[in-house]
Design a protein around this motif. Structure first.
Motif, PDB file in Angstrom:
ATOM      1  N   ASP A   1     100.760  26.531  29.806  1.00 54.94           N
ATOM      2  CA  ASP A   1     100.058  25.210  30.283  1.00 54.94           C
ATOM      3  C   ASP A   1      98.553  25.034  28.926  1.00 54.94           C
ATOM      4  O   ASP A   1      97.805  24.762  29.658  1.00 54.94           O
ATOM      5  CB  ASP A   1      98.666  25.439  31.504  1.00 54.94           C
TER       6      ASP A   1
ATOM      7  N   GLN B   1      96.634  21.213  29.719  1.00 51.53           N
ATOM      8  CA  GLN B   1      95.265  22.129  30.770  1.00 51.53           C
ATOM      9  C   GLN B   1      94.504  22.724  30.427  1.00 51.53           C
ATOM     10  O   GLN B   1      93.768  22.310  30.946  1.00 51.53           O
ATOM     11  CB  GLN B   1      96.311  22.142  31.859  1.00 51.53           C
TER      12      GLN B   1
ATOM     13  N   ASN C   1      91.853  21.306  27.716  1.00 49.50           N
ATOM     14  CA  ASN C   1      91.223  20.078  28.864  1.00 49.50           C
ATOM     15  C   ASN C   1      90.026  20.776  29.382  1.00 49.50           C
ATOM     16  O   ASN C   1      88.994  20.629  29.227  1.00 49.50           O
ATOM     17  CB  ASN C   1      91.995  19.463  29.866  1.00 49.50           C
TER      18      ASN C   1
END
Length: 100
Positions: free
Chosen positions: A15, A18, A21
């Motif tokens: 991931d 994500q 971020n």
């Protein structure tokens, strides 16, 4: 390893977008609260002061659980999910912004 101006923050594991971020938001929060200018590490960097990692097999409790390890190599936040990394990043942010 000390966390100081210019220290890098790395993202590893699943991931990645994500977690990237989350890492970017974390660096902004640290800059706003403490004035530390952290940067996101490039893939070629071997050692970062802080690393956020999603490992589906991480030894944590639940989907939101996380583990923080602090040693001579830096700070490692590991979790099974991005949600766990987020909660771990908040804890590291709180620790970095304790009143001095």
């Amino acid at each position: 390893m000390q966390v100081a101006d210019g220290s890098s923050v790395a993202v590893r594991g699943a991931d990645r977008q994500q977690v990237l971020n989350i890492a970017e938001r974390f660096t902004q929060l640290v800059a706003d609260a403490r004035g530390l200018k952290l940067r996101i590490a490039t893939a070629a960097e071997a050692h970062a002061a802080i690393t956020f990692e999603v490992d589906p097999r991480a030894d944590v409790v639940g989907e939101a659980g996380y583990r923080i390890v602090v040693d001579d190599h830096g700070i490692l936040v590991s979790a099974r999910t991005p949600q766990g990394v987020f909660y771990g990043s908040v804890s590291v942010w709180q620790l970095l912004t304790l009143p001095g």
